[in-house]
Design a protein around this motif. Structure first.
Motif, PDB file in Angstrom:
ATOM      1  N   GLN A 184       0.808  -1.216   0.000  1.00 22.85           N
ATOM      2  CA  GLN A 184       0.000   0.000   0.000  1.00 22.85           C
ATOM      3  C   GLN A 184       0.846   1.274   0.000  1.00 22.85           C
ATOM      4  O   GLN A 184       0.434   2.291  -0.559  1.00 22.85           O
ATOM      5  CB  GLN A 184      -0.907   0.014   1.234  1.00 22.85           C
ATOM      6  N   THR A 185       2.013   1.230   0.653  1.00 22.20           N
ATOM      7  CA  THR A 185       2.799   2.464   0.821  1.00 22.20           C
ATOM      8  C   THR A 185       4.104   2.466   0.038  1.00 22.20           C
ATOM      9  O   THR A 185       4.750   3.504  -0.073  1.00 22.20           O
ATOM     10  CB  THR A 185       3.125   2.697   2.312  1.00 22.20           C
ATOM     11  N   GLY A 186       4.516   1.286  -0.484  1.00 17.72           N
ATOM     12  CA  GLY A 186       5.768   1.212  -1.211  1.00 17.72           C
ATOM     13  C   GLY A 186       6.966   0.932  -0.330  1.00 17.72           C
ATOM     14  O   GLY A 186       8.093   0.802  -0.813  1.00 17.72           O
ATOM     15  N   SER A 187       6.749   0.822   0.981  1.00  9.92           N
ATOM     16  CA  SER A 187       7.834   0.522   1.926  1.00  9.92           C
ATOM     17  C   SER A 187       7.238  -0.112   3.170  1.00  9.92           C
ATOM     18  O   SER A 187       6.117   0.219   3.578  1.00  9.92           O
ATOM     19  CB  SER A 187       8.570   1.808   2.311  1.00  9.92           C
ATOM     20  N   ASN A 188       7.982  -1.033   3.765  1.00  6.33           N
ATOM     21  CA  ASN A 188       7.502  -1.633   5.020  1.00  6.33           C
ATOM     22  C   ASN A 188       8.392  -1.241   6.193  1.00  6.33           C
ATOM     23  O   ASN A 188       8.394  -1.887   7.238  1.00  6.33           O
ATOM     24  CB  ASN A 188       7.390  -3.146   4.908  1.00  6.33           C
TER      25      ASN A 188
END
Length: 279
Positions: A154-158
């Motif tokens: 969803q955000t492009g990074s975890n």
């Protein structure tokens, strides 16, 4: 006590006197009376009264282990009459044996027999509870991994996963993750969840599952949106626990889940070599 007598008494206790109703094992008081060598119900009832008192002192509800019933007995004339009786759990039988006359050989046998059998039941119950906790811990690990993947999707990074999880802990416990680690004396570098009791593992898992569902359902694309969702869900779970008299931050830490896992693995390995071993 001769081996033949031990085998005979064991078969009598397990094969003849023991009964089952709806999957629950029990013994009838009047059957146990004769097995333990008491000819008069009046005298045996005195022992039962002592056993009930011991049950109450131990903190177990007497009504859970000593259930009043009636049964029909045959009379010499061929007719029948109704007499008072009791349905007894294994624990009740153990207490009766402990309060009986140990000079009677059947009583001496029963004291050991029910002590051993009760211990086996306790070990089985403990093993089931430990297995449930291990299962809950593995489930939470899988769910948190999925949340991490959702955050990345969803955000492009975890990279914010740890922050979001910490915010969830704050909402669930009313304390930071570090504060709870200090409270539970969690060693450095170990996850808080490895020392959480089963109910907390399941609470965290449920809140995380809701976060995953809503993050996908509503296409949340920022750390702040997912954090807010996770905080709301953990707070809701916390409120439910508080309503039921459970304060998460007040619970005691559970045993290190890795120690439990090693112990079960060792016991399983040992049982393969010795099927009769429960220790």
């Amino acid at each position: 006590m001769k081996t033949e007598l031990v085998q005979s008494l064991t078969e009598t206790f397990e094969g003849h006197a023991q009964q089952t109703e709806n999957g629950v094992e029990y013994w009838l008081g009047r059957d146990l009376q004769h097995l333990l060598g008491y000819s008069e119900w009046r005298n045996f009832n005195t022992v039962i009264s002592k056993a009930k008192a011991a049950c109450e002192v131990s903190g177990h509800p007497v009504s859970d282990h000593f259930v009043d019933v009636n049964k029909m007995v045959d009379l010499g004339s061929g007719s029948q009459r109704e007499v008072d009786d009791l349905m007894l759990t294994r624990y009740a039988c153990y207490l009766i044996a402990q309060n009986g006359d140990s000079k009677k050989q059947p009583i001496a046998f029963a004291q050991t027999y029910f002590a051993v059998q009760t211990r086996k039941a306790e070990l089985i119950e403990q093993r089931l509870l430990e297995a449930e906790r291990l299962s809950a811990r593995k489930k939470l690990t899988a769910t948190e991994k999925e949340l991490s993947e959702v955050i990345y999707e969803q955000t492009g990074s975890n990279q914010n996963f740890g922050l979001i999880r910490s915010k969830g802990d704050q909402a669930l416990f009313g304390k930071t993750t570090q504060a709870m680690k200090a409270h539970w004396q969690v060693p450095d570098g170990r996850p808080l969840a490895d020392f959480a009791p089963t109910i907390i593992l399941k609470a965290k898992d449920f809140a995380t599952e809701i976060t995953i569902f809503n993050a996908r359902q509503h296409q949340m694309q920022s750390e702040s949106a997912i954090s807010s969702e996770h905080i709301t869900n953990n707070q809701a779970v916390r409120n439910t626990l508080l309503e039921r008299g459970i304060r998460p931050e007040a619970l005691h830490a559970a045993e290190d889940v890795k120690k439990v896992e090693r112990r079960i693995a060792f016991a399983d390995k040992k049982s393969l070599k010795n099927p009769d071993s429960l220790e």
